[in-house]
Design a protein around this motif. Sequence first.
Motif, PDB file in Angstrom:
ATOM      1  N   ALA A   1       0.832  -1.210   0.000  1.00  0.00           N
ATOM      2  CA  ALA A   1       0.000   0.000   0.000  1.00  0.00           C
ATOM      3  C   ALA A   1       0.862   1.254   0.000  1.00  0.00           C
ATOM      4  N   PHE A   2       1.945   1.232   0.768  1.00  0.00           N
ATOM      5  CA  PHE A   2       2.858   2.376   0.814  1.00  0.00           C
ATOM      6  C   PHE A   2       3.535   2.558  -0.549  1.00  0.00           C
ATOM      7  N   SER A   3       3.988   1.453  -1.132  1.00  0.00           N
ATOM      8  CA  SER A   3       4.625   1.527  -2.454  1.00  0.00           C
ATOM      9  C   SER A   3       3.674   2.068  -3.503  1.00  0.00           C
ATOM     10  N   ASN A   4       2.407   1.719  -3.381  1.00  0.00           N
ATOM     11  CA  ASN A   4       1.402   2.204  -4.333  1.00  0.00           C
ATOM     12  C   ASN A   4       1.267   3.718  -4.258  1.00  0.00           C
TER      13      ASN A   4
ATOM     14  N   ILE B   1       4.698   6.453 -11.755  1.00  0.00           N
ATOM     15  CA  ILE B   1       5.093   5.125 -12.215  1.00  0.00           C
ATOM     16  C   ILE B   1       3.852   4.404 -12.735  1.00  0.00           C
ATOM     17  N   ALA B   2       3.906   3.961 -13.981  1.00  0.00           N
ATOM     18  CA  ALA B   2       2.758   3.323 -14.624  1.00  0.00           C
ATOM     19  C   ALA B   2       2.454   1.964 -13.989  1.00  0.00           C
ATOM     20  N   GLU B   3       1.214   1.530 -14.123  1.00  0.00           N
ATOM     21  CA  GLU B   3       0.769   0.275 -13.503  1.00  0.00           C
ATOM     22  C   GLU B   3       1.596  -0.919 -13.961  1.00  0.00           C
TER      23      GLU B   3
ATOM     24  N   ILE C   1       7.658  -4.342 -10.549  1.00  0.00           N
ATOM     25  CA  ILE C   1       9.121  -4.279 -10.456  1.00  0.00           C
ATOM     26  C   ILE C   1       9.553  -3.216  -9.439  1.00  0.00           C
ATOM     27  N   TYR C   2       8.817  -2.087  -9.410  1.00  0.00           N
ATOM     28  CA  TYR C   2       9.098  -1.053  -8.421  1.00  0.00           C
ATOM     29  C   TYR C   2       8.899  -1.596  -7.005  1.00  0.00           C
TER      30      TYR C   2
ATOM     31  N   LEU D   1       8.676  10.142 -16.611  1.00  0.00           N
ATOM     32  CA  LEU D   1       7.725   9.050 -16.427  1.00  0.00           C
ATOM     33  C   LEU D   1       6.288   9.502 -16.690  1.00  0.00           C
ATOM     34  N   ALA D   2       5.976  10.729 -16.300  1.00  0.00           N
ATOM     35  CA  ALA D   2       4.608  11.230 -16.434  1.00  0.00           C
ATOM     36  C   ALA D   2       4.223  11.489 -17.885  1.00  0.00           C
TER      37      ALA D   2
END
Length: 254
Positions: free
Chosen positions: A136-139, A147-149, A154-155, A230-231
């Motif tokens: 959840a934190f990484s999300n 960062i795209a879905e 990998i992230y 990235l955006a």
Amino acid sequence: MHYKEYGDKSSALMVFIHGGGVSGWMWDKQVEYFSSQFHCLVPDLPEQGNSKSGTPFTINGAAEEIIALIEEAGKGKPVIAVGFSLGAQVLIAMLSKKPKLIDFAIINSALVKPIPLANMLIKSMRFAFPFVKLKAFSNIQAKSMYIAEDYFNIYYQESRRISKDTFFRIMNENMSFKIPQNFKNARSKIVVTVGEKEKKIMKDSMTEIMKSNPNCKGVIIPQMGHGFSLANPLLFNNMLEEWIKNDVIINEVK
């Protein structure tokens, strides 16, 4: 240092240096776009991505390792270097150490003004470190960095693998970084970018970088936070290409 190469090795060299919390994959859209025109080199910074062994990460140490890669792969060719966030700090260190090595440098969202009470902030984050490994934190972090879905897994996996010592070493390096005195000697053409929605300290950092070397030109990216490439990779790629080929800079700060 782990790295990947793409494109024609006889072409001009384009080096991409990733930010903290990610690795070389953040430049996939740039490599896809530029590898037909350039020799692209994408390292993973020490202790990050696939560069898990070797010496502990420092900005200066990473700068020296990438300089060595460029000196081997560049060999008389034009060199373009692109850095984001932590990687942009590494790029500033590289320009300071080897003022004539790089022909074009684009410094994206580099923090160069030490964060007030950084030591206290880092100490307080030690109690929150376990959250870094939570999905959840990484999300939340991934969304803040655009960062795209299809790259989230990998992230997230890389976030889970990072050690506490590495995490706080990177944080300390990032928060305490200052522009080296020799940066003023860099002979590169330099573009410095920051997102319009980034924090004031990041915009102040862009101003500080521009004041530190007369070859710098600044760009504020409208409606953008931390993570321009990235955006909106298409806009980023077009801006970079227009600058390199035609010396045209979109939204230049005067």
